[in-house]
Design an enzyme around this catalytic site. Structure first.
Site, PDB file in Angstrom:
ATOM      1  N   GLY A   1       0.845  -1.052  -0.003  1.00 56.89           N
ATOM      2  CA  GLY A   1      -0.033   0.082  -0.163  1.00 56.89           C
ATOM      3  C   GLY A   1       0.952   1.061  -0.142  1.00 56.89           C
ATOM      4  NE  ARG A   2      -3.115   6.627  -0.280  1.00 50.10           N
ATOM      5  CZ  ARG A   2      -4.033   6.132  -0.028  1.00 50.10           C
ATOM      6  NH1 ARG A   2      -4.391   5.355   1.109  1.00 50.10           N
ATOM      7  NH2 ARG A   2      -5.120   6.584  -0.844  1.00 50.10           N
ATOM      8  CB  ILE A   3       2.957   2.486   4.796  1.00 54.74           C
ATOM      9  CG1 ILE A   3       2.395   3.721   5.238  1.00 54.74           C
ATOM     10  CG2 ILE A   3       4.493   2.355   5.529  1.00 54.74           C
ATOM     11  CD1 ILE A   3       1.855   3.380   6.704  1.00 54.74           C
TER      12      ILE A   3
ATOM     13  CB  THR B   1       5.933  -0.049  11.309  1.00 55.12           C
ATOM     14  OG1 THR B   1       5.879  -0.142   9.716  1.00 55.12           O
ATOM     15  CG2 THR B   1       7.567  -0.003  11.712  1.00 55.12           C
TER      16      THR B   1
ATOM     17  NE  ARG C   1      -4.031  -1.157  13.304  1.00 55.39           N
ATOM     18  CZ  ARG C   1      -3.292   0.096  12.894  1.00 55.39           C
ATOM     19  NH1 ARG C   1      -1.953   0.137  12.888  1.00 55.39           N
ATOM     20  NH2 ARG C   1      -4.083   1.066  12.281  1.00 55.39           N
TER      21      ARG C   1
ATOM     22  CD  GLU D   1       0.043  -1.176  20.106  1.00 54.12           C
ATOM     23  OE1 GLU D   1       0.074   0.250  19.958  1.00 54.12           O
ATOM     24  OE2 GLU D   1       0.586  -1.681  19.180  1.00 54.12           O
TER      25      GLU D   1
ATOM     26  CG  HIS E   1       1.754   2.122  17.831  1.00 55.05           C
ATOM     27  ND1 HIS E   1       0.429   1.635  17.988  1.00 55.05           N
ATOM     28  CD2 HIS E   1       1.639   2.868  16.518  1.00 55.05           C
ATOM     29  CE1 HIS E   1      -0.307   1.631  16.746  1.00 55.05           C
ATOM     30  NE2 HIS E   1       0.702   2.441  16.000  1.00 55.05           N
TER      31      HIS E   1
END
Length: 323
Positions: A155-157, A234, A236, A265, A284
């Site tokens: 995706g974008r990341i 980075t 989930r 988390e 996070h």
């Protein structure tokens, strides 16, 4: 007199004055998220909710908000919100996409490089007074330039990570949804997940959390990776099975890992993962550049104000509510 009532579940790095011109705004002042029961009580009397990933916004809570007009999330992801329930009530849900792409990609690379070159271990060694002289075999790490990078989720990341990898002359593999145009422009190769695991020196996760990706990295996946491989997450926390990761790191199935997200988390202080030298864990902070977080807060407020005013949200998760 303010026209609307709004509850914000955490203090934001943003100017609330524009919002306060149209609404009575209550901000939860604590570092920890508001308890669910308190959030449920607040939702009964508000028109707008600005929440975070750490807030459980389920069907019961949404149905309790009889005057709720908009939910605005300060995050790209929204797996903590029951989108179907909000849509059934014609409540638009906003999020903050795109703005954190580069910050998160930068941080994924920071973790990758720190794990590869054992930066955190070197810092600990120095602070412990164990740096005695230059030695040719101390804290030998992994070479990045020319290595193979596997990206799970382009995706974008993931795309931003791939662009950075080009500067290191890496062979870039990816898995997920195939995109021929991106393969040409980014010089990346689509492969099945198992092949990516077999061939990658570094594996970085940028996929959403779904039923299919939950614990995608478990014992079976780690057994297929190189023993010299390094895992970076980075995305989930629940994409990686923490027990399986502990086994992989202690048994030498993989060389190291770096996590910015964990399951649960925050990671419990008693977690056996925190005893491992070949693991980096950060709280996070992938998007935690000052400029990025300020922009995210501004976008979340803009979504909230649009929803209160009956306008279309600039960044809406469920645009079908406008049909």
């Amino acid at each position: 007199m303010s026209q609307f009532n709004v509850f914000i579940t955490r203090q934001l790095p943003a100017d609330l004055n524009p919002l306060q011109q149209i609404a009575t705004v209550e901000v939860w002042p604590e570092r920890q998220p508001p308890p669910y029961d308190l959030l449920l009580e607040k939702t009964k009397s508000i028109d707008g909710l600005l929440c975070l990933l750490t807030d459980r916004v389920d069907r019961h809570l949404i149905d309790t908000g009889t005057s709720l007009k908009v939910i605005s999330q300060l995050a790209v992801g929204y797996d903590n919100i029951d989108i179907a329930a909000a849509t059934a009530r014609t409540i638009p849900v906003g999020h903050t996409p795109d703005v954190l792409t580069n910050a998160t990609a930068d941080f994924a690379w920071a973790l990758l490089m720190a794990a590869a070159r054992r930066v955190v271990e070197g810092d600990r060694l120095t602070r412990a007074g164990q740096w005695q002289t230059w030695e040719p075999d101390v804290l030998l790490g992994a070479t990045i330039t020319g290595a193979t990078l596997g990206i799970v989720g382009l995706g974008r990341i993931g795309q931003a990570v791939a662009r950075r990898a080009q500067g290191f002359e890496m062979q870039i593999l990816y898995t997920g949804h195939r995109n021929l145009e991106l393969e040409r422009s980014l010089r990346v190769q689509f492969v099945p997940f198992e092949q990516l695991l077999h061939e990658s020196d570094f594996v970085t996760i940028h996929a959403p959390l779904t039923a299919e990706t939950h614990h995608l990295f478990g014992d079976r996946a780690f057994a297929q990776m190189k023993r010299s491989a390094i895992l970076v997450n980075t995305a989930r926390g629940a994409i990686v099975d923490p027990d399986a990761l502990h086994r992989a790191l202690t048994q030498g199935d993989i060389a190291a890992a770096a996590l910015d997200v964990t399951e649960p988390e925050p990671i419990p202080t008693a977690s056996p993962l925190l005893t491992l030298e070949n693991l980096i864990v950060t709280p996070h902070i992938g998007s935690a550049s000052r400029q990025t977080r300020e922009k995210m807060a501004q976008m979340a407020i803009a979504n909230l104000m649009a929803g209160l005013g009956g306008d279309r949200l600039p960044h809406c998760v469920n645009p079908e509510v406008y049909q």
